[in-house]
Motif scaffolding. Structure first.
Motif, PDB file in Angstrom:
ATOM      1  N   GLY A  15       0.849  -1.192   0.000  1.00 52.46           N
ATOM      2  CA  GLY A  15       0.000   0.000   0.000  1.00 52.46           C
ATOM      3  C   GLY A  15       0.883   1.240   0.000  1.00 52.46           C
ATOM      4  O   GLY A  15       1.948   1.252  -0.637  1.00 52.46           O
ATOM      5  N   VAL A  16       0.472   2.269   0.736  1.00 52.51           N
ATOM      6  CA  VAL A  16       1.212   3.548   0.755  1.00 52.51           C
ATOM      7  C   VAL A  16       2.675   3.327   1.158  1.00 52.51           C
ATOM      8  O   VAL A  16       3.598   3.832   0.524  1.00 52.51           O
ATOM      9  N   ILE A  17       2.899   2.573   2.212  1.00 52.06           N
ATOM     10  CA  ILE A  17       4.262   2.340   2.693  1.00 52.06           C
ATOM     11  C   ILE A  17       4.925   1.198   1.922  1.00 52.06           C
ATOM     12  O   ILE A  17       6.096   1.290   1.524  1.00 52.06           O
ATOM     13  N   ARG A  37      -3.233  -7.789  -2.250  1.00 47.91           N
ATOM     14  CA  ARG A  37      -4.291  -8.806  -2.191  1.00 47.91           C
ATOM     15  C   ARG A  37      -5.030  -8.996  -3.504  1.00 47.91           C
ATOM     16  O   ARG A  37      -5.516 -10.063  -3.797  1.00 47.91           O
ATOM     17  N   SER A  93       3.912  -4.592   5.513  1.00 51.48           N
ATOM     18  CA  SER A  93       3.305  -3.276   5.727  1.00 51.48           C
ATOM     19  C   SER A  93       1.790  -3.404   5.643  1.00 51.48           C
ATOM     20  O   SER A  93       1.115  -2.623   4.958  1.00 51.48           O
ATOM     21  N   SER A  94       1.260  -4.408   6.345  1.00 50.39           N
ATOM     22  CA  SER A  94      -0.196  -4.604   6.317  1.00 50.39           C
ATOM     23  C   SER A  94      -0.865  -3.599   7.252  1.00 50.39           C
ATOM     24  O   SER A  94      -0.189  -2.867   7.994  1.00 50.39           O
ATOM     25  N   ALA A  95      -2.202  -3.588   7.222  1.00 52.99           N
ATOM     26  CA  ALA A  95      -2.968  -2.640   8.034  1.00 52.99           C
ATOM     27  C   ALA A  95      -2.604  -2.798   9.519  1.00 52.99           C
ATOM     28  O   ALA A  95      -2.240  -3.889   9.972  1.00 52.99           O
ATOM     29  N   GLU A  96      -2.724  -1.689  10.230  1.00 53.57           N
ATOM     30  CA  GLU A  96      -2.212  -1.593  11.618  1.00 53.57           C
ATOM     31  C   GLU A  96      -3.161  -2.250  12.634  1.00 53.57           C
ATOM     32  O   GLU A  96      -3.712  -1.582  13.515  1.00 53.57           O
ATOM     33  N   LYS A 101      -2.100  -8.552  11.077  1.00 50.85           N
ATOM     34  CA  LYS A 101      -0.663  -8.871  11.043  1.00 50.85           C
ATOM     35  C   LYS A 101      -0.430 -10.340  11.429  1.00 50.85           C
ATOM     36  O   LYS A 101       0.449 -10.994  10.869  1.00 50.85           O
ATOM     37  N   SER A 121       6.491  -2.849   9.408  1.00 50.94           N
ATOM     38  CA  SER A 121       6.465  -1.379   9.316  1.00 50.94           C
ATOM     39  C   SER A 121       5.629  -0.748  10.427  1.00 50.94           C
ATOM     40  O   SER A 121       5.454   0.475  10.441  1.00 50.94           O
ATOM     41  N   THR A 122       5.107  -1.559  11.326  1.00 54.40           N
ATOM     42  CA  THR A 122       4.160  -1.043  12.317  1.00 54.40           C
ATOM     43  C   THR A 122       4.574   0.299  12.931  1.00 54.40           C
ATOM     44  O   THR A 122       5.726   0.502  13.283  1.00 54.40           O
ATOM     45  N   HIS A 144      10.360   0.544  11.349  1.00 50.91           N
ATOM     46  CA  HIS A 144       9.376   1.625  11.185  1.00 50.91           C
ATOM     47  C   HIS A 144       9.937   2.751  10.320  1.00 50.91           C
ATOM     48  O   HIS A 144      10.913   3.404  10.701  1.00 50.91           O
TER      49      HIS A 144
END
Ligand code: NAD
Length: 321
Positions: A15-17, A37, A93-96, A101, A121-122, A144
């Motif tokens: 994604g963005v990161i 995905r 770098s999945s959703a937080e 994760k 990347s959390t 990070h």
């Protein structure tokens, strides 16, 4: 695993990161697998890579041919197992959310080599918790970044309770090898180093504005053309080392002790931002944007283009591009 053995990297959830990390790895000469995905999100990642490389070409960092060569090193896939199976370094770098994760960790471990390093990347979840169901929690760490990681060199390396020292050492060497500037946190701290520093400053911005001392625009101007322009060159302690003359930073701190005590006693020490601040900040930023030109950015798009252009010029001075 040694950093020099890393030839293939995977960026899971591009994604963005994640797209930007994939690009950074490719810029450093690695073969990269970027996973998303769905075909639509892979297409978006590819488009973002293309736009970022165009900006690097426009800003004379790469020629068209070099940009094409970098782009050709990134392979896109919707399969986590295909992305990680040959990778020695895996950045997730999945959703937080822990639940997301945990699933990603399971999928990565099912296909990755047992000694591949896995960095998350959390922005604030605990590595210990992210890796709690892992078969090899010793090879997990936090990596990070600051957005966008293909331009911003800083990466904060964090460890969980079971992270091996070799993992931290390898991640640090690897990030250094690809031109990033890693800092290793000696223990877990919410917000890591930089978000704490940013929010300490921003709490004071909010307090100054809400107390009527200055506008949002003037606080931005004060940082940009005052301490901020120096902080892009060296950190606050080195700035004060110079400010202290022969006495260095200790001389400065001793000399200013009585004054700084008065300032600190008068400064904000809230434990949460006041609810009204977000609206006040937005009105201040809207007003500030209305005074800017398209060249220095007066919409989110032109502001981002201006930021990237200035960032690239600054990075060239630092020898980072
Ligand atoms: N955006 C930033 O400025 C920034 C900075 C530093 C770190 N981070 C961290 O990077 C990570 C990614 O953030 P982002 O801003 O790139 O977010 P994003 O929304 O752009 O990307 C998240 C990715 O996770 C995937 N995803 C979402 N839900 C999922 C699920 N249920 N199962 C599998 N995949 C799922 C998405 O498809 C997407 O690829 C987060 O951990 C975030 O804290 C973000």
């Amino acid at each position: 695993m040694k950093a020099n053995d890393i030839k293939v990297a995977a960026s899971i959830c591009a994604g963005v990161i994640g797209y930007s990390y994939a690009l950074k790895f490719a810029m450093a000469g690695l073969e990269v697998w970027a996973q998303n995905r769905t075909p639509e999100s892979s297409k978006l990642a590819q488009q973002r890579v293309h736009e970022s490389l165009n900006s690097l070409v426009t800003n004379n960092v790469y020629t068209e041919d070099q940009a094409q060569e970098i782009a050709s090193r990134i392979h896109y896939t919707n399969s986590v197992s295909e992305a990680v199976k040959n990778a020695q370094f895996i950045q997730e770098s999945s959703a937080e959310h822990y639940e997301v994760k945990w699933k990603i960790v399971e999928q990565i471990e099912a296909a990755a080599a047992p000694d591949a390093i896995i960095a998350s990347s959390t922005s604030g979840l605990l590595v210990t918790e992210i890796a709690k169901n892992a078969k090899h929690p010793e090879r997990f760490c936090g990596g990070h970044p600051y957005n966008p990681p293909h331009l911003i060199p800083l990466v904060e390396i964090t460890r969980g309770e079971k992270t091996a020292e070799e993992t931290v050492a390898c991640a640090k060497d690897f990030y250094q090898r690809i031109g990033m500037e890693p800092v290793v946190l000696q223990k877990e701290a919410l917000g890591f180093i930089c978000n704490r520093l940013q929010m300490a400053l921003y709490r004071e911005v909010a307090d100054l504005v809400m107390n009527g001392v200055c506008s949002v625009e003037d606080a931005d101007k004060a940082v940009t053309f005052g301490p901020g322009i120096r902080w892009g060159i060296m950190g606050p302690s080195l700035v004060f080392e110079l400010g202290g003359g022969k006495g260095g930073v200790s001389g400065l701190m001793n000399h200013l002790h009585d004054s700084t005590t008065l300032w600190l006693q008068d400064m904000a020490d809230w434990k949460e931002f006041p609810a009204e601040w977000s609206d006040i900040a937005q009105r201040g930023v809207d007003e500030e944007l209305s005074h800017r030109t398209p060249e220095t950015g007066n919409t989110p798009e032109t502001l981002a283009a201006y930021r990237d252009h200035m960032l690239i010029e600054e990075l060239k001075l630092h020898g980072k591009l």
